[in-house]
Scaffold this motif. Structure first.
Motif, PDB file in Angstrom:
ATOM      1  N   GLN A 316     -40.547  -7.805 123.443  1.00 37.31           N
ATOM      2  CA  GLN A 316     -40.528  -8.220 124.851  1.00 37.31           C
ATOM      3  C   GLN A 316     -41.925  -8.125 125.463  1.00 37.31           C
ATOM      4  N   LYS A 317     -42.632  -7.067 125.143  1.00 32.40           N
ATOM      5  CA  LYS A 317     -43.979  -6.866 125.685  1.00 32.40           C
ATOM      6  C   LYS A 317     -44.945  -7.918 125.133  1.00 32.40           C
ATOM      7  N   LEU A 318     -44.818  -8.201 123.858  1.00 33.17           N
ATOM      8  CA  LEU A 318     -45.720  -9.180 123.240  1.00 33.17           C
ATOM      9  C   LEU A 318     -45.491 -10.587 123.780  1.00 33.17           C
ATOM     10  N   GLU A 319     -44.283 -10.914 124.126  1.00 32.39           N
ATOM     11  CA  GLU A 319     -44.014 -12.227 124.727  1.00 32.39           C
ATOM     12  C   GLU A 319     -44.752 -12.357 126.056  1.00 32.39           C
ATOM     13  N   ARG A 320     -44.756 -11.286 126.845  1.00 30.10           N
ATOM     14  CA  ARG A 320     -45.479 -11.341 128.120  1.00 30.10           C
ATOM     15  C   ARG A 320     -46.989 -11.417 127.885  1.00 30.10           C
ATOM     16  N   ILE A 321     -47.486 -10.616 126.948  1.00 33.37           N
ATOM     17  CA  ILE A 321     -48.922 -10.621 126.657  1.00 33.37           C
ATOM     18  C   ILE A 321     -49.357 -11.984 126.133  1.00 33.37           C
ATOM     19  N   ARG A 322     -48.552 -12.567 125.264  1.00 34.16           N
ATOM     20  CA  ARG A 322     -48.897 -13.865 124.677  1.00 34.16           C
ATOM     21  C   ARG A 322     -49.049 -14.948 125.747  1.00 34.16           C
ATOM     22  N   ALA A 323     -48.260 -14.825 126.814  1.00 34.48           N
ATOM     23  CA  ALA A 323     -48.339 -15.812 127.896  1.00 34.48           C
ATOM     24  C   ALA A 323     -49.691 -15.784 128.601  1.00 34.48           C
ATOM     25  N   LEU A 324     -50.455 -14.685 128.443  1.00 33.41           N
ATOM     26  CA  LEU A 324     -51.776 -14.605 129.060  1.00 33.41           C
ATOM     27  C   LEU A 324     -52.820 -15.397 128.289  1.00 33.41           C
ATOM     28  N   HIS A 325     -52.568 -15.664 127.030  1.00 35.89           N
ATOM     29  CA  HIS A 325     -53.516 -16.425 126.212  1.00 35.89           C
ATOM     30  C   HIS A 325     -53.389 -17.903 126.577  1.00 35.89           C
ATOM     31  N   LYS A 326     -54.267 -18.359 127.430  1.00 36.51           N
ATOM     32  CA  LYS A 326     -54.186 -19.747 127.863  1.00 36.51           C
ATOM     33  C   LYS A 326     -55.562 -20.397 127.760  1.00 36.51           C
ATOM     34  N   THR A 327     -55.582 -21.693 127.674  1.00 40.79           N
ATOM     35  CA  THR A 327     -56.839 -22.420 127.576  1.00 40.79           C
ATOM     36  C   THR A 327     -57.526 -22.434 128.926  1.00 40.79           C
ATOM     37  N   HIS A 328     -58.794 -22.008 128.936  1.00 41.77           N
ATOM     38  CA  HIS A 328     -59.536 -21.976 130.188  1.00 41.77           C
ATOM     39  C   HIS A 328     -59.909 -23.388 130.630  1.00 41.77           C
ATOM     40  N   SER A 329     -59.958 -23.554 131.923  1.00 43.11           N
ATOM     41  CA  SER A 329     -60.463 -24.815 132.460  1.00 43.11           C
ATOM     42  C   SER A 329     -61.984 -24.828 132.327  1.00 43.11           C
ATOM     43  N   GLU A 330     -62.589 -25.903 132.740  1.00 45.32           N
ATOM     44  CA  GLU A 330     -64.051 -25.996 132.705  1.00 45.32           C
ATOM     45  C   GLU A 330     -64.644 -24.901 133.579  1.00 45.32           C
ATOM     46  N   ILE A 331     -65.733 -24.280 133.110  1.00 50.73           N
ATOM     47  CA  ILE A 331     -66.363 -23.198 133.869  1.00 50.73           C
ATOM     48  C   ILE A 331     -66.836 -23.733 135.214  1.00 50.73           C
ATOM     49  N   PRO A 332     -66.470 -23.066 136.316  1.00 50.96           N
ATOM     50  CA  PRO A 332     -66.889 -23.540 137.648  1.00 50.96           C
ATOM     51  C   PRO A 332     -68.406 -23.578 137.781  1.00 50.96           C
ATOM     52  N   GLY A 333     -68.895 -24.429 138.674  1.00 49.60           N
ATOM     53  CA  GLY A 333     -70.328 -24.518 138.920  1.00 49.60           C
ATOM     54  C   GLY A 333     -70.849 -23.299 139.668  1.00 49.60           C
ATOM     55  N   LYS A 334     -72.123 -22.997 139.461  1.00 48.75           N
ATOM     56  CA  LYS A 334     -72.745 -21.852 140.117  1.00 48.75           C
ATOM     57  C   LYS A 334     -72.942 -22.147 141.602  1.00 48.75           C
ATOM     58  N   GLN A 335     -72.794 -21.107 142.421  1.00 48.50           N
ATOM     59  CA  GLN A 335     -72.996 -21.215 143.868  1.00 48.50           C
ATOM     60  C   GLN A 335     -74.217 -20.366 144.231  1.00 48.50           C
ATOM     61  N   PRO A 336     -75.421 -20.920 144.148  1.00 45.01           N
ATOM     62  CA  PRO A 336     -76.658 -20.120 144.222  1.00 45.01           C
ATOM     63  C   PRO A 336     -76.850 -19.349 145.518  1.00 45.01           C
ATOM     64  N   GLU A 337     -76.327 -19.833 146.634  1.00 46.33           N
ATOM     65  CA  GLU A 337     -76.539 -19.158 147.913  1.00 46.33           C
ATOM     66  C   GLU A 337     -75.358 -18.288 148.323  1.00 46.33           C
ATOM     67  N   LEU A 338     -74.335 -18.211 147.475  1.00 44.10           N
ATOM     68  CA  LEU A 338     -73.104 -17.527 147.884  1.00 44.10           C
ATOM     69  C   LEU A 338     -73.332 -16.055 148.200  1.00 44.10           C
ATOM     70  N   CYS A 339     -74.024 -15.354 147.329  1.00 45.67           N
ATOM     71  CA  CYS A 339     -74.194 -13.915 147.510  1.00 45.67           C
ATOM     72  C   CYS A 339     -74.891 -13.616 148.841  1.00 45.67           C
ATOM     73  N   ARG A 340     -75.958 -14.331 149.114  1.00 43.33           N
ATOM     74  CA  ARG A 340     -76.680 -14.146 150.386  1.00 43.33           C
ATOM     75  C   ARG A 340     -75.770 -14.467 151.565  1.00 43.33           C
ATOM     76  N   THR A 341     -74.980 -15.536 151.449  1.00 43.94           N
ATOM     77  CA  THR A 341     -74.080 -15.936 152.534  1.00 43.94           C
ATOM     78  C   THR A 341     -73.029 -14.864 152.803  1.00 43.94           C
ATOM     79  N   LEU A 342     -72.496 -14.255 151.744  1.00 42.02           N
ATOM     80  CA  LEU A 342     -71.478 -13.223 151.915  1.00 42.02           C
ATOM     81  C   LEU A 342     -72.033 -12.045 152.715  1.00 42.02           C
ATOM     82  N   TYR A 343     -73.215 -11.587 152.367  1.00 47.02           N
ATOM     83  CA  TYR A 343     -73.809 -10.469 153.110  1.00 47.02           C
ATOM     84  C   TYR A 343     -74.077 -10.841 154.562  1.00 47.02           C
ATOM     85  N   ARG A 344     -74.493 -12.069 154.803  1.00 44.35           N
ATOM     86  CA  ARG A 344     -74.802 -12.487 156.171  1.00 44.35           C
ATOM     87  C   ARG A 344     -73.537 -12.588 157.024  1.00 44.35           C
TER      88      ARG A 344
END
Length: 468
Positions: A316-344
């Protein structure tokens, strides 16, 4: 078909998450690799290192693994070559939840770029105890509903970005004065109080489809006589049956002293699996501790599970764990100003709004050229030490800088505190005005300087109650 092809030993190995530390060298990596192959381990948690080391190790292992990392404020929490992002308390001050979704997407980008499936985030503990030694800045705040809203926004961003979200530490580590790494915290609250505080964020994220829940090592007498990570009443009856969670339950590190002071590892793994957990996490950074886990604790735990836990329950536990193994989507693009914006967007002003002139006295415990230079872009700055507070008070415009290790006293009435630490500290500092940057980092210092001189507004709100 998948499970019928596995031996019992192969099945049990897939319940474990074992530590791997890139900084410990080739012999350590070889030792972990041997354990993974011989004991059929299904998951790893990466400890300290660099992004290139981590990616190189994953290439060397060449195995299908579920990968974890403690990366609550980005992979820079563990990887030395990646700048960290803001901590949750800083995010808790931000009012624009779309920015927190963007944080979640960036956390996904960073995680996927270094081979991590789940960064063991977000923390959803409600930090209602100012003396909490282990959560503090890791919490979004002390209001259960605000914590829930912010955690949900981060989770949505993470899942949009293609990684697994993990709500922790169930049923809530926010109202403790003890660090569960060192001892077992006890939370004496009624069931009603727990439902109205600790459980609110978990309920919200479970309803929205969180992938994993991490159960902490906590004593809640109103819920169970057992520590939460070993409690059937807490994991199965409360988390699964009452809150309706159908995903994977992962333990906090089972070798933490909250458990190891009172239980052998064989007892721990048996009790937690019977209580309802799925993944057994063991984590450490010290070489001698990791060696003990690999050589002694994990093999012993595996043998004990094989001898004591029914195979049907393991399936039962392995069935739940196996469901976590999924194909990732394309890696999201970088947000270069995000960190600075969050602090501001996090900077918060409290008390009087005291205008500053073209020359200011800056009082510091230690020289801080970074903050000084940001202030100098607005005005002439004369620097004084805490010992020179009285001398600085003669100036009409005074800023008192307060960092993590600073405790000023006898501030001038017309001074403004520039705080780069948790707001709880303000309760012990006599002041009438403060601008809060939350963290002792350059982006926070730039933002506080710009707020002090009116270049940008203070958009943040206190995520915690400072004064009783």
């Amino acid at each position: 078909m998948y499970l019928s092809a596995l031996t019992l030993e192969e099945k049990v190995g897939k319940l474990f998450v074992v530590p791997i530390c890139p900084t410990h060298g080739e012999k350590h990596i070889e030792k972990v690799h041997k354990l993974l192959k011989e004991k059929y381990i299904g998951s790893v948690i990466f400890m300290e290192g660099t992004s290139s080391e981590q990616k190189h190790i994953l290439q060397l292992l060449a195995m299908q693994l579920l990968t974890f990392q403690d990366a609550e404020w980005g992979v820079g929490m563990r990887l030395m070559d990646i700048p960290p992002m803001p901590k949750n308390l800083t995010l808790g001050a931000i009012q624009d939840l779309e920015l927190l979704r963007a944080f979640g997407r960036e956390l996904a980008r960073q995680s996927l770029s270094v081979g991590i499936d789940c960064p063991l985030a977000p923390v959803v503990d409600v930090n209602s105890n100012p003396k909490n030694p282990v959560i503090g800045k890791r919490s979004f705040g002390d209001d259960p509903h605000e914590v829930a809203s912010r955690a949900l926004a981060v989770m949505e961003g993470m899942q949009e970005g293609g990684i697994l979200a993990c709500a922790k530490h169930f049923p809530g580590h926010g109202d403790t004065a003890v660090d569960s790494h060192l001892s077992l915290p006890k939370i004496d609250k009624s069931l009603e109080d727990i439902e109205n505080a600790e459980l609110v964020p978990f309920h919200r994220l479970i309803d929205a489809g969180v992938d994993l829940v991490m159960v902490g090592h906590l004593q809640f007498p109103a819920l169970s006589v057992d520590p939460s990570s070993l409690s059937y009443e807490i994991i199965t009856e409360l988390l699964r049956e009452k809150l309706g969670f159908e995903g994977v339950v992962i333990t906090d590190a089972l070798n933490m002293r909250a458990l190891s002071l009172n239980y052998l590892i064989e007892e721990v793994v048996t009790k937690t699996l019977l209580a309802g957990t799925d993944l057994l996490l063991l984590a450490a950074s010290r070489p001698d501790v990791i060696d003990y886990l690999i050589d002694v604790a994990i093999p012993r735990a595996i043998d004990h599970i094989i001898a004591t836990i029914p195979e049907e329950l393991i399936d039962q536990k392995l069935e739940r764990i196996r469901a976590l193994h999924k194909t990732h989507s394309e890696i999201p693009g970088k947000q270069p100003e995000l960190c600075r914006t969050l602090y501001r967007h996090a900077v918060t002003r409290i008390g009087k709004e005291i205008p500053l002139g073209r020359a200011v006295a800056l009082v510091q415990n230690q020289p801080d050229p970074i903050f000084e230079n940001f202030l100098r872009s607005h005005a002439e700055v004369l620097c004084f030490s805490y010992e020179e507070m009285e001398k600085a008070s003669a100036f009409p415009h005074v800023i008192v800088q307060v960092g993590p290790n600073d405790f000023p006293s006898k501030l001038p009435e017309h001074a403004i505190v520039a705080l780069f630490d948790v707001p709880y500290k303000l309760a012990a500092i006599p002041q009438t005005a403060a601008v809060i940057g939350y963290e002792d980092v350059p982006f926070a210092k730039e933002a506080v300087a710009d707020v002090l001189f009116g270049k940008i507004p203070a958009l943040g709100k206190l995520p915690i109650q400072v004064y009783e």
